[in-house]
Design an enzyme around this catalytic site. Structure first.
Site, PDB file in Angstrom:
ATOM      1  N   LYS A  83       0.840  -1.204   0.000  1.00 59.92           N
ATOM      2  CA  LYS A  83       0.000   0.000   0.000  1.00 59.92           C
ATOM      3  C   LYS A  83       0.878   1.259   0.000  1.00 59.92           C
ATOM      4  CE  LYS A  83      -3.764   1.974   2.824  1.00 59.92           C
ATOM      5  NZ  LYS A  83      -4.600   1.719   4.019  1.00 59.92           N
ATOM      6  N   SER A 158      -9.350   2.582   3.646  1.00 58.62           N
ATOM      7  CA  SER A 158      -8.439   3.242   2.739  1.00 58.62           C
ATOM      8  C   SER A 158      -7.623   2.279   1.877  1.00 58.62           C
ATOM      9  CB  SER A 158      -7.479   4.142   3.529  1.00 58.62           C
ATOM     10  OG  SER A 158      -6.628   3.394   4.366  1.00 58.62           O
ATOM     11  N   SER A 182      -9.672   0.482   7.838  1.00 60.25           N
ATOM     12  CA  SER A 182      -9.136   0.516   6.477  1.00 60.25           C
ATOM     13  C   SER A 182      -8.672  -0.811   5.911  1.00 60.25           C
ATOM     14  CB  SER A 182      -7.972   1.521   6.409  1.00 60.25           C
ATOM     15  OG  SER A 182      -8.446   2.828   6.587  1.00 60.25           O
TER      16      SER A 182
END
Length: 471
Positions: A83, A158, A182
């Site tokens: 990520k 997220s 997230s």
């Protein structure tokens, strides 16, 4: 902005080196010599190229991906992504923000090293909303990340880029992290398994160690329970937390029957929608049929919890605005998106409340512990309503309206971040009328990931998860 048919399903499953393997299955095929790590990486790159123009999940690619040095790791040779809020040496870390130009990282972040110790081949970085604040991976002035089950809808946030790639079959697993939901939110939106580990279970970030309450845990999103279980065992092999009981490798359900509490509405008063309630009640019925004792439970949450958590997020945005030059010399907080700026400005109006906010948030663990005195797990929705269409949570929505929408959506996940307890999003048997998955969430005592994984294995075996390639 590009327009897509709202019923478009996008997946990359095909007859290639990856096939329909999960990460455990692919690693086993590599160990047997049926597939080489290079072949697996090339197949994944081809899959990404085939679908990412429609999903928008990838932020950056590694030019020449090479298998990690850990050739004996649980995931040796398995392609994966990191990520884009976590450093991977040689790639810029952009945090989903247009407020600065990111520099190439000089070294791997501690968690990246832990992930690499499992043997994965990192292919690149996945997209996230600015600084991970939003529950949908959308932007002001850029294409969103789209849900592969239905491209008119959000992939969550997220960790939306990671979830979209895994759900679409581009890679078996991808890195995710969770500071308020997230990992679990995009897992729920995209029909994946998403475990937020206990605080301290995996290596922490430098930022987390400096915060008054470290709310962020790193992990992965996966398509199978055994992949998530194997990741946790591999992470422990790299570094085991001395403060938590070991989990080890969980390989299936337990014979012991549990006492599980369930709730349909959030303790802070947010009511879940009909489809979400049905997913939870169907899961309750399944658990009872399997012999578990399931009963309604009430969590005695401080009535200030929601406002306090929002203030804490505002504090994080404020700190980013102050320290942004560490991200890039040209950092300009005026270029932060509407959500980030709104959180910061809201905090500046409330900053004198910070000591009381922190005090109350830290006390949340007392109410949480009280609920578990007679329970093994708590079952709830992941989100208060089903996955919204693209645009509903866009940072271009006026801040006050966007916060109202976020609070009506993200009503269950933040408590585990504050308390530091493990929490798992699991696909339910239900789907929305648009074909989108609906997740349910199990939470446990600190350090009790084993019960979460054993229960997840049992549910997965009883009702295998829906597969996007079968739709």
């Amino acid at each position: 902005m590009t327009t897509f048919d709202e019923r478009t399903i996008v997946h990359a499953f095909r007859d290639d080196a990856l096939g329909e393997h999960d990460a455990v299955g692919l690693a086993a095929a590599i160990r047997r010599g049926e597939v080489s790590p290079a072949e697996a990486a090339r197949a994944a790159q081809e899959r990404v190229r085939a679908i990412d123009a429609r999903l928008g999940a990838v932020q950056a690619h590694v030019d020449n991906p090479a298998p990690a040095a850990a050739t004996d790791g649980a995931f040796a040779g398995v392609p994966a992504f990191v990520k884009d809020n976590t450093d991977y040496q040689g790639l810029p870390t952009g945090h989903g923000s247009a407020a600065f130009r990111p520099r190439a990282a000089r070294r791997h972040a501690p968690f990246t090293q832990q992930l690499l110790s499992s043997g994965v081949t990192v292919l690149g970085k996945t997209r996230l909303p600015e600084f991970g604040f939003n529950a949908s991976t959308e932007y002001d002035g850029a294409e969103p990340v789209r849900n592969p089950w239905n491209t008119g809808y959000s992939a969550g946030g997220s960790s939306g880029g990671s979830a979209a790639l895994v759900a679409a079959g581009a890679v078996p697993i991808a890195h995710a992290n969770d500071g308020g939901g997230s990992i679990r939110i995009p897992a729920a939106c995209c029909g994946l398994v998403g475990l937020k580990p206990s605080r301290g279970r995996v290596v922490g970030s430098d930022l987390g160690r400096r915060l008054p309450i470290d709310i962020v845990s790193d992990g992965i999103v996966s398509r199978s329970v055994r992949d998530t279980a194997a990741f946790l065992a591999a992470a422990e092999t790299h570094r085991r937390s001395p403060a938590l009981p070991p989990v080890g490798l969980v390989e299936g359900p337990s014979e012991r029957r549990l006492r599980i509490g369930f709730l349909l509405d959030s303790p802070n008063g947010v009511h879940s929608d009909a489809a979400t309630r049905a997913a939870v009640t169907e899961t309750v019925a399944t658990l009872e049929r399997l012999g578990h004792t399931v009963e309604p439970v009430e969590l005695d949450m401080d009535p200030n919890f929601t406002d306090d958590f929002l203030t804490y997020w505002g504090l994080l945005s404020f700190l980013l605005g102050v320290s942004g030059r560490t991200l890039g010399a040209d950092f300009d907080r005026r270029r932060m998106d509407g959500l980030s700026r709104g959180l910061r400005e809201d905090y500046l109006r409330k900053w004198r409340r910070t000591p009381g906010v922190l005090r109350r948030l830290k006390r949340a663990k007392e109410a949480h512990a009280a609920a578990f005195r007679r329970l093994d797990l708590v079952l709830s929705p992941v989100l208060a309503h089903t996955t919204p269409p693209i645009g509903h949570l866009s940072p271009t929505v006026p801040y006050t309206q966007l916060i109202e929408r976020l609070l009506a959506y993200v009503a269950f996940t933040p408590l585990d971040n504050i308390v530091g307890t493990p929490s798992l999003s699991l696909p339910s048997a239900s789907a929305t009328t648009q074909g989108l998955p609906i997740g349910v969430m199990f939470s446990a005592r600190p350090g009790d990931e084993r019960k979460l994984l054993e229960t997840a294995f049992e549910l997965e075996a009883d009702r295998p998860f829906r597969r996007i390639q079968d739709q």
